[in-house]
Design a protein around this motif. Structure first.
Motif, PDB file in Angstrom:
ATOM      1  N   ALA A  10      46.319  46.653  37.861  1.00  0.00           N
ATOM      2  CA  ALA A  10      46.170  48.099  38.703  1.00  0.00           C
ATOM      3  C   ALA A  10      46.771  47.761  40.316  1.00  0.00           C
ATOM      4  O   ALA A  10      46.644  48.761  40.939  1.00  0.00           O
ATOM      5  N   LEU A  11      46.078  46.114  40.624  1.00  0.00           N
ATOM      6  CA  LEU A  11      47.219  46.123  42.311  1.00  0.00           C
ATOM      7  C   LEU A  11      48.198  47.303  42.101  1.00  0.00           C
ATOM      8  O   LEU A  11      48.575  47.049  43.463  1.00  0.00           O
ATOM      9  N   LYS A  12      48.589  46.016  41.291  1.00  0.00           N
ATOM     10  CA  LYS A  12      50.306  46.185  41.466  1.00  0.00           C
ATOM     11  C   LYS A  12      50.598  47.673  41.203  1.00  0.00           C
ATOM     12  O   LYS A  12      52.039  47.674  42.071  1.00  0.00           O
ATOM     13  N   ARG A  13      50.458  48.853  40.677  1.00  0.00           N
ATOM     14  CA  ARG A  13      50.165  49.708  41.172  1.00  0.00           C
ATOM     15  C   ARG A  13      50.089  50.863  41.767  1.00  0.00           C
ATOM     16  O   ARG A  13      50.567  51.996  42.264  1.00  0.00           O
ATOM     17  N   GLU A  14      49.389  49.989  42.866  1.00  0.00           N
ATOM     18  CA  GLU A  14      49.360  50.457  44.337  1.00  0.00           C
ATOM     19  C   GLU A  14      50.379  49.703  45.311  1.00  0.00           C
ATOM     20  O   GLU A  14      49.829  49.856  46.291  1.00  0.00           O
ATOM     21  N   GLY A  15      50.838  48.961  44.235  1.00  0.00           N
ATOM     22  CA  GLY A  15      52.198  48.977  45.524  1.00  0.00           C
ATOM     23  C   GLY A  15      51.739  47.811  45.666  1.00  0.00           C
ATOM     24  O   GLY A  15      52.723  46.576  46.814  1.00  0.00           O
ATOM     25  N   VAL A  16      50.662  46.937  45.665  1.00  0.00           N
ATOM     26  CA  VAL A  16      50.068  44.948  45.804  1.00  0.00           C
ATOM     27  C   VAL A  16      51.558  44.405  45.711  1.00  0.00           C
ATOM     28  O   VAL A  16      51.624  44.071  44.399  1.00  0.00           O
ATOM     29  N   ASP A  17      52.141  43.121  46.275  1.00  0.00           N
ATOM     30  CA  ASP A  17      52.555  41.972  45.936  1.00  0.00           C
ATOM     31  C   ASP A  17      51.860  41.021  46.596  1.00  0.00           C
ATOM     32  O   ASP A  17      52.336  39.990  46.531  1.00  0.00           O
ATOM     33  N   THR A  18      50.996  41.128  47.103  1.00  0.00           N
ATOM     34  CA  THR A  18      50.778  40.059  48.444  1.00  0.00           C
ATOM     35  C   THR A  18      48.897  40.082  48.250  1.00  0.00           C
ATOM     36  O   THR A  18      48.638  40.915  48.799  1.00  0.00           O
ATOM     37  N   ILE A  19      48.645  38.809  47.819  1.00  0.00           N
ATOM     38  CA  ILE A  19      47.455  38.778  47.787  1.00  0.00           C
ATOM     39  C   ILE A  19      46.532  37.487  48.609  1.00  0.00           C
ATOM     40  O   ILE A  19      47.322  36.901  48.776  1.00  0.00           O
ATOM     41  N   PHE A  20      45.811  38.207  49.787  1.00  0.00           N
ATOM     42  CA  PHE A  20      45.370  36.747  50.783  1.00  0.00           C
ATOM     43  C   PHE A  20      44.011  36.361  49.795  1.00  0.00           C
ATOM     44  O   PHE A  20      43.039  36.957  49.414  1.00  0.00           O
ATOM     45  N   GLY A  21      43.687  34.760  49.608  1.00  0.00           N
ATOM     46  CA  GLY A  21      42.510  34.128  49.247  1.00  0.00           C
ATOM     47  C   GLY A  21      41.773  33.297  49.320  1.00  0.00           C
ATOM     48  O   GLY A  21      42.329  32.287  49.281  1.00  0.00           O
ATOM     49  N   PHE A  22      40.632  32.776  48.238  1.00  0.00           N
ATOM     50  CA  PHE A  22      40.757  31.720  47.642  1.00  0.00           C
ATOM     51  C   PHE A  22      39.166  30.826  47.099  1.00  0.00           C
ATOM     52  O   PHE A  22      38.647  32.989  46.601  1.00  0.00           O
ATOM     53  N   PRO A  23      39.882  31.070  46.134  1.00  0.00           N
ATOM     54  CA  PRO A  23      38.907  30.388  44.509  1.00  0.00           C
ATOM     55  C   PRO A  23      37.494  30.103  44.880  1.00  0.00           C
ATOM     56  O   PRO A  23      37.302  29.795  45.411  1.00  0.00           O
ATOM     57  N   GLY A  24      36.961  30.317  43.649  1.00  0.00           N
ATOM     58  CA  GLY A  24      35.407  29.983  43.511  1.00  0.00           C
ATOM     59  C   GLY A  24      35.151  30.527  41.930  1.00  0.00           C
ATOM     60  O   GLY A  24      35.762  30.371  41.426  1.00  0.00           O
ATOM     61  N   GLY A  25      33.928  29.614  41.822  1.00  0.00           N
ATOM     62  CA  GLY A  25      33.436  29.939  40.354  1.00  0.00           C
ATOM     63  C   GLY A  25      33.317  31.518  39.504  1.00  0.00           C
ATOM     64  O   GLY A  25      34.404  31.514  38.508  1.00  0.00           O
ATOM     65  N   SER A  26      32.927  32.194  40.732  1.00  0.00           N
ATOM     66  CA  SER A  26      32.897  33.898  40.422  1.00  0.00           C
ATOM     67  C   SER A  26      34.483  34.840  39.935  1.00  0.00           C
ATOM     68  O   SER A  26      34.536  35.935  39.618  1.00  0.00           O
ATOM     69  N   VAL A  27      35.171  34.238  41.087  1.00  0.00           N
ATOM     70  CA  VAL A  27      36.615  34.412  40.297  1.00  0.00           C
ATOM     71  C   VAL A  27      37.636  33.776  39.214  1.00  0.00           C
ATOM     72  O   VAL A  27      39.032  33.922  39.459  1.00  0.00           O
TER      73      VAL A  27
END
Lengths: 564, 161
Positions: A10-27
């Motif tokens: 769904a993110l890609k459908r919005e044109g997203v090709d880059t995400i900034f983040g940091f993992p953790g238990g709930s993701v």
């Protein structure tokens, strides 16, 4: 397909090709889906705040929606500052936070925090997803809300158990947008626009006061056309830098507390102020009852709540700046303005510029003056770099002396004033603008707030250049203490600091130190030409102040133009 | 200046918090707030009574409009609208005063809904001022407890609020 993967699709459908983040238990399920999801690059920050500011910098540099991910609880609360920052500066951002499983919500579970509650006052909108069936619709709505009207951050909080469920996803089945309470006004009222044209045509001392809205709506071309046709001087706000070329003869530079004397004189004497994409912030207006006392105000903004919020507006126009300016130019042309209809005013403006210029203090006694260093950075980069800043004295020197010609060139935490913003923002800006020279003009205090992102810059080969205006003080607070608190320097001296050169090298970046004026230009050229991220520790005069300065709550008459 | 804002919102979780939070954030005190479903189950109506300067009410109205779940806001003109409050009040009623209280109930168009040896539980609806007047009249008898719903209001005439 797992719901986590559906989120990414769904993110890609919005044109997203880059995400900034940091993992953790709930993701973890989301990161599991990222593991083999083509089409999305994940930039791993070293702190969620870094991920959030990077998404912000990415959005401001590219004009796209910035996306960041954090886990539940502390991950999400670490995003609070970036979300507030994006909210204050109207930056389109979607923040996705993991939440504990639905059956654990409200039980003070491990790493649980009420994220939609905590962020309520600092989001344009937020969602707590309670069913996998809401995922695609929510993401569609979130991007629409974040990027249209007055942009802003949208939080999507997703319980981890939902991410693990199986569901169908059809890329062609785009959920319809149903937002009955959200209809931003793009087209301004024509009657008001004609009235504005009439007021501008009759003005004897007109000024355009242009802000970040020009950049957000992509109205630079229209603004330029209007200013040139009407022969009207333009002052810009901090977020408005680059909306009108600051080296143009009609540019009066930045207005406000640390703005140019001539910009502040012009606003204070104007009989008509055409305000567009601005919010009459207290750092611009100073004392409200004394602000521009002779002016008739025209205000164009896409957010109706900004009209007459701080200053009573005579001709309000709610609409998108680009659209409104386009129509306004047509109306102004019909009135056939003569370019010399306000010659005395233009002469006055010119004489202010001539008699009260911004001063670049040359090196003194072998000491580098900070604004001189900024001026050098500007010269060495031909004024073409993307410049991010932290918050404090260096930010104001950068705003004053790094003249911008283009929109999306100057990225700074204006409304919230977040120390530690600039460096991660520069990482995001670099991701969004490959091949461009991206510089973070930093203070030694601010840089220490988010410097762990050096690891991010090195890992992803993002050659951002951190230029530290190192005066070993928390300079702006020190300046206030000097000027308004009897030089009682409480907790602002930060002489104890790391060796920034070794620090950069420890992370695998390049480190440089400049202590002598004669070494600055050469070092900048070497560092800027390098393909690696670099930290340039520029030792500047320790107790230099930012001038001009209008004290908080003051007027143009209280302006301190230079060091006494 | 007293204002009655009628706010049509989407009937979704968290909307009340968003609206109430906005008032608090902008430094406004809410006199009363009534929320319930409308004739359309997907919509709720909030009737918010505030005592603020006109200019401040205008600003908070604009801010309310920015909430994605808010559909429509009407600042109801008292002359063009009907306003009601519901009162539940428990009054001490001994043998001697009982008759007198019942007379007041009659005059004000209220209703007795529960009777015990010591107290009467009375319900009454009306505009705020009338509810206030009724309470004043009952006060000398000894009020054990009272509850008011806060204002509900609807515009007069054919058009919906």
């Amino acid at each position: 397909m797992k719901a986590a993967r559906v989120i990414l699709e769904a993110l890609k459908r919005e044109g997203v090709d880059t995400i900034f983040g940091f993992p953790g238990g709930s993701v973890i399920p989301l990161y599991d889906a990222l593991y083999d999801c083509p089409g999305i690059t994940h930039i791993l920050a070293r702190h969620e705040q870094g991920a959030g500011h990077a998404a912000d910098g990415y959005a401001r540099a590219s004009g796209k929606v910035g996306v960041c991910i954090a886990t539940s609880g502390p991950g999400a609360t670490n995003l609070v500052t970036p979300i507030a920052n994006a909210y204050m500066d109207s930056v389109p951002m979607v923040a996705i936070t993991g939440q504990v499983s639905r059956h654990l919500i409200g039980l003070d579970s491990f790493q649980e925090a009420d994220v939609t509650g905590i962020t309520l006052p600092i989001v344009k909108h937020s969602y707590l997803i309670t069913s996998k069936d809401d995922i695609t619709r929510t993401i569609r709505e979130a991007f629409h809300i974040a990027s249209t009207g007055r942009p802003g951050p949208v939080v999507i909080d997703i319980p981890v158990d939902i991410m693990k469920e199986d569901m169908e996803f059809d890329p062609d089945d785009v959920p319809p947008l149903h937002l009955p309470g959200y209809k931003p006004t793009v087209k301004g009222h024509m009657k008001q626009i004609r009235e504005a044209a009439r007021v501008i045509a009759a003005a004897e001392r007109p000024v355009i006061y242009a802000g970040g809205g020009i950049i957000i709506s992509g109205a630079s071309q229209e603004l330029r056309e209007m200013a040139l046709y009407g022969h009207i001087p333009v002052v810009n706000t901090l977020t408005g830098k680059g909306g009108f070329p600051e080296d143009h003869e009609l540019s009066m530079g930045m207005v406000g507390m640390h703005g140019t004397p001539y910009a502040n004189y012009a606003l204070s004497q104007a009989d008509v102020i055409f305000a567009v994409g601005v919010r009459f912030d207290d750092r611009v207006t100073g004392k409200l009852d004394a602000f521009a006392p002779h002016a008739t105000f025209i205000h164009v903004d896409v957010d109706p709540a900004e009209i007459s919020k701080n200053v009573a507006i005579d001709v309000p126009i709610v609409g998108d700046a680009k659209w409104v300016l386009g129509e306004l130019i047509t109306e102004l042309r019909k009135l056939e303005l003569s370019p010399d209809r306000h010659l005395p005013w233009m002469e006055q403006v010119e004489s202010w510029k001539r008699d009260h210029p911004l001063i670049v203090r040359e090196p003194d006694n072998g000491e580098i003056m900070p604004e001189w260093a900024i001026h050098k950075i500007w010269q060495v980069t031909n004024g073409d770099a993307i410049v991010c800043t932290e918050v404090g004295q260096h930010q104001m020197w950068a705003a004053q002396h790094y003249l911008c010609r283009h929109p999306r060139q100057f990225i700074s935490s204006a409304g919230l004033g977040t120390m530690g913003f600039g460096f991660p923002a520069s990482i995001g800006a670099q991701v969004g603008s490959p091949g461009r020279l991206v510089i973070d003009i930093a203070g030694d205090g601010s840089f220490q707030m988010t410097l762990q992102e050096l690891a991010t810059a090195v890992q992803f080969r993002l050659p951002v250049k951190v230029c530290i205006m190192n005066n070993q003080w928390l300079g702006m607070v020190r300046q206030w203490q000097e000027l308004f608190w009897n030089s009682r320097y409480s907790q602002t001296c930060i002489e104890c600091q790391p060796d920034f050169v070794k620090l950069a090298e420890a992370y695998g970046a390049e480190g440089y130190r400049v202590s002598r004026p004669e070494d600055l230009e050469e070092t900048l050229r070497i560092a800027f030409a390098s393909p690696a991220p670099a930290v340039i520790d520029i030792r500047v005069k320790q107790e230099a102040n930012v001038y001009p300065m209008i004290p908080a709550g003051g007027t143009v008459h209280d302006m301190m133009e230079r060091e006494l | 200046m007293k204002h009655t804002l009628s706010v049509l919102v989407e009937n979704k979780p968290g909307v009340l918090t968003r609206v109430a939070g906005l008032f608090a954030r902008r430094g406004f005190n809410i006199d009363s707030l009534v929320v319930a479903e409308t004739e359309k189950p997907e919509l709720s109506r909030m009737t918010i009574a505030v005592d603020e300067q006109d200019q401040n009410v205008e600003q908070v109205t604009k801010q309310l409009h920015k909430l994605i779940n808010v559909l429509k806001i009407t600042d109801l003109d008292p002359a063009g609208s009907v306003e009601r409050e519901l009162l539940l009040i428990k009054v001490k009623a001994s043998g001697q005063t009982r008759g007198e209280i019942m007379q007041m109930v009659e005059i004000f168009g209220a209703r007795i809904v529960d009777v015990t040896a010591e107290v009467l539980l009375i319900e009454m609806t009306g505009p705020r001022e009338k509810v206030g007047a009724f309470i004043d009249v009952l006060a000398p008898f000894g009020i054990v407890e009272q509850m008011r719903t806060g204002r509900l209001a609807m515009s007069r005439g054919r058009k919906a609020t």
